[in-house]
Design an enzyme around this catalytic site. Sequence first.
Site, PDB file in Angstrom:
ATOM      1  N   ASP A  46     -10.877  55.403  55.899  1.00 17.58           N
ATOM      2  CA  ASP A  46     -10.614  55.915  54.551  1.00 17.58           C
ATOM      3  C   ASP A  46     -11.916  55.925  53.743  1.00 17.58           C
ATOM      4  O   ASP A  46     -11.947  56.368  52.601  1.00 17.58           O
ATOM      5  CB  ASP A  46      -9.486  55.139  53.848  1.00 17.58           C
ATOM      6  CG  ASP A  46      -9.762  53.657  53.745  1.00 17.58           C
ATOM      7  OD1 ASP A  46     -10.823  53.203  54.238  1.00 17.58           O
ATOM      8  OD2 ASP A  46      -8.915  52.941  53.164  1.00 17.58           O
ATOM      9  N   SER A  47     -13.024  55.482  54.379  1.00 19.81           N
ATOM     10  CA  SER A  47     -14.345  55.692  53.786  1.00 19.81           C
ATOM     11  C   SER A  47     -14.592  57.174  53.566  1.00 19.81           C
ATOM     12  O   SER A  47     -15.497  57.544  52.807  1.00 19.81           O
ATOM     13  CB  SER A  47     -15.438  55.114  54.697  1.00 19.81           C
ATOM     14  OG  SER A  47     -15.255  55.525  56.033  1.00 19.81           O
ATOM     15  N   ASP A  85      -7.333  54.962  59.644  1.00 24.15           N
ATOM     16  CA  ASP A  85      -7.045  53.992  58.581  1.00 24.15           C
ATOM     17  C   ASP A  85      -5.736  54.344  57.899  1.00 24.15           C
ATOM     18  O   ASP A  85      -5.494  55.515  57.580  1.00 24.15           O
ATOM     19  CB  ASP A  85      -8.151  54.045  57.522  1.00 24.15           C
ATOM     20  CG  ASP A  85      -9.146  52.905  57.668  1.00 24.15           C
ATOM     21  OD1 ASP A  85      -8.763  51.856  58.232  1.00 24.15           O
ATOM     22  OD2 ASP A  85     -10.287  53.077  57.233  1.00 24.15           O
ATOM     23  N   LYS A 115      -5.316  51.336  61.541  1.00 25.45           N
ATOM     24  CA  LYS A 115      -5.972  50.113  61.063  1.00 25.45           C
ATOM     25  C   LYS A 115      -5.417  49.779  59.676  1.00 25.45           C
ATOM     26  O   LYS A 115      -5.240  50.681  58.852  1.00 25.45           O
ATOM     27  CB  LYS A 115      -7.487  50.308  60.989  1.00 25.45           C
ATOM     28  CG  LYS A 115      -8.237  49.124  60.389  1.00 25.45           C
ATOM     29  CD  LYS A 115      -9.726  49.150  60.710  1.00 25.45           C
ATOM     30  CE  LYS A 115     -10.522  50.079  59.845  1.00 25.45           C
ATOM     31  NZ  LYS A 115     -10.528  49.786  58.413  1.00 25.45           N
ATOM     32  N   GLU A 117      -5.755  46.800  56.360  1.00 23.47           N
ATOM     33  CA  GLU A 117      -6.621  45.764  55.787  1.00 23.47           C
ATOM     34  C   GLU A 117      -5.802  44.556  55.362  1.00 23.47           C
ATOM     35  O   GLU A 117      -4.749  44.706  54.742  1.00 23.47           O
ATOM     36  CB  GLU A 117      -7.352  46.320  54.554  1.00 23.47           C
ATOM     37  CG  GLU A 117      -8.343  47.414  54.907  1.00 23.47           C
ATOM     38  CD  GLU A 117      -9.136  47.914  53.703  1.00 23.47           C
ATOM     39  OE1 GLU A 117      -9.015  47.331  52.603  1.00 23.47           O
ATOM     40  OE2 GLU A 117      -9.876  48.903  53.872  1.00 23.47           O
ATOM     41  N   GLU A 184     -15.670  42.626  58.262  1.00 23.86           N
ATOM     42  CA  GLU A 184     -16.637  43.341  57.411  1.00 23.86           C
ATOM     43  C   GLU A 184     -17.314  42.388  56.425  1.00 23.86           C
ATOM     44  O   GLU A 184     -16.649  41.615  55.717  1.00 23.86           O
ATOM     45  CB  GLU A 184     -15.928  44.470  56.635  1.00 23.86           C
ATOM     46  CG  GLU A 184     -16.915  45.248  55.763  1.00 23.86           C
ATOM     47  CD  GLU A 184     -16.399  46.580  55.247  1.00 23.86           C
ATOM     48  OE1 GLU A 184     -15.245  46.955  55.563  1.00 23.86           O
ATOM     49  OE2 GLU A 184     -17.153  47.240  54.506  1.00 23.86           O
TER      50      GLU A 184
HETATM   51  O1  KIV Z   1     -13.117  53.121  56.205  1.00 25.02           O
HETATM   52  C1  KIV Z   1     -13.981  52.748  57.001  1.00 25.02           C
HETATM   53  O2  KIV Z   1     -14.891  53.493  57.395  1.00 25.02           O
HETATM   54  C2  KIV Z   1     -13.899  51.372  57.476  1.00 25.02           C
HETATM   55  C3  KIV Z   1     -15.114  50.814  58.130  1.00 25.02           C
HETATM   56  C4  KIV Z   1     -16.095  50.425  57.073  1.00 25.02           C
HETATM   57  C5  KIV Z   1     -14.799  49.676  59.034  1.00 25.02           C
HETATM   58  O3  KIV Z   1     -12.927  50.729  57.307  1.00 25.02           O
END
Ligand code: KIV
Length: 526
Positions: A46-47, A85, A115, A117, A184
């Site tokens: 989600d970056s 994510d 993924k 968090e 992280e």
């Molecule tokens: O969103 C993302 O790119 C991430 C990485 C920083 C692990 O969660």
Amino acid sequence: MKSKFRTRDFKEKKQRGEKIAMLTAYDANMARLLDRAGVDAILVGDSVGMVVLGFETTVPVTLEAMIHHTAAVSRGTERALIVADMPFMTYETTTAEAVRNAGRLMQEGGAEAVKVEGGSAVLEAVKRLVDVGIPVMGHLGLLPQSVHRVGGFLRQATTPHDADILLADALALEEAGVFAIVLEAIPSDVARTVTAAVSIATIGIGAGPECDGQVLVTNDMIGLFDGPVPPFVKQYAHVAETVTASAQDQGAREVDLSDVRRETGFEPIAPGTVGGLDRYRAVLPRDDSGETLVAYADGLEFLNLGETRSWNGDAPFGPVGVQAEEVPLTGGGVAYYEPASQDHGRRIAIHAAGTDLYLESNLPRSRLLAAAAALPVQGLPMPAAWTFRRVGAATAERVSLETARASVSFPIELPSDLPAGFGLASVELVDAGYGAGVTLYLRDEDADAGIGTIRLHLEAASELPPATSADQSSVDIGVLPGRFTPDRSQLEWIDGGLYRSLDAPGLALDELLAIAISIGADEPDG
Ligand code: KIV
């Protein structure tokens, strides 16, 4: 081609002691490039919200956006495992919603795992997802989706108490069924402990070298993101700069020298005066905001001359840094010189009445200075407004060594044991609000990339500032105790009420130590 990477391969690679490589992608083309390079897993992070969509955090990223980008990545990927994510608030409310949303990422986006968090707060959702057949990757430490609760993108698990909680969360996530955990921005010793305690793989980002694998945001790694990049990221390229330069070039018009004279009133250097180089190209910008550029070349030797009549003032000298060394020109006046780096050739900037010029070349310094001296302009000292810059919360003002010495209460000593060719390039008075410090920039006059800049910062203080990196270690600097930070190649120590910080990314610890120990010996001419 190697066979498809599966979730079970994470654990198997860990058991074999092989490192797992994971990178982010948000589109099919990048996914294809990473897949071809053989990365094990592609994270549709989600970056994407920050490095592609222009948001300041990952919080606004929606499920629809993640499905859209995951589907693009799926179209470009054959071998790597695709992990998507789950965005903020798509798995925290109820387990039923978590299952429905993860299902959409898999069915509509083609994700092969998701993924999430967090630790104890997301265990129920993780268990349910795993139970219904959805592979889950955990994510502990800095949780970007919690940025507003935490108050910033801050390093985590820095106290023994927080490290214990993180370890308990990692064990609970393993118990709940995750196949791997991203760690992280945590100290490397905490990451090492967690990696040893769990049987599943840990994937680090800013968590030191001892995780079972590493993940990076690809846009940071290749310098494509035009925003702040975390200090631990190893940048292999500076694609953003190439994009800007190519775009500027794209709009430029190829012209003759006579057109340059007529349209800008500027007299370019006569080819014979630049060491026999021939002019091969002159371009005029699309509009008044750009620069005129005349390029000269002979074989592999090149010299580019850029000219502008209207700097907007926010970037002194355009491509030449404000810390460039001031050098006298043989015909009178001054220029500002920067040695070559990995990204550019030797550069000179000249500020003159009504115009500003820069030259970039692979000619030796003396020939470049001769070419600069042949220009029909008189170089003036940098305007006062350009000598200031902001460095985080501090301001830095470029001054002469004499001014710096007169402005601070401590002695300013230069190192006597410097690599060959190195000398003082520039000096800044730094004010962070609690008294002035001084930063000295030392460079090799005629460098071709090489070591780069050696920076020595001095300020009155009786103890070292708090540690900022888990990788910092104690080191003796002669008879004085000090601290070494390998990723910044930085030594810090206190000597007689004076804090000194010495950094040079191109130098090893023993070379840095030799320079540090030489401070206080005979001073070279300032
Ligand atoms: O969103 C993302 O790119 C991430 C990485 C920083 C692990 O969660």
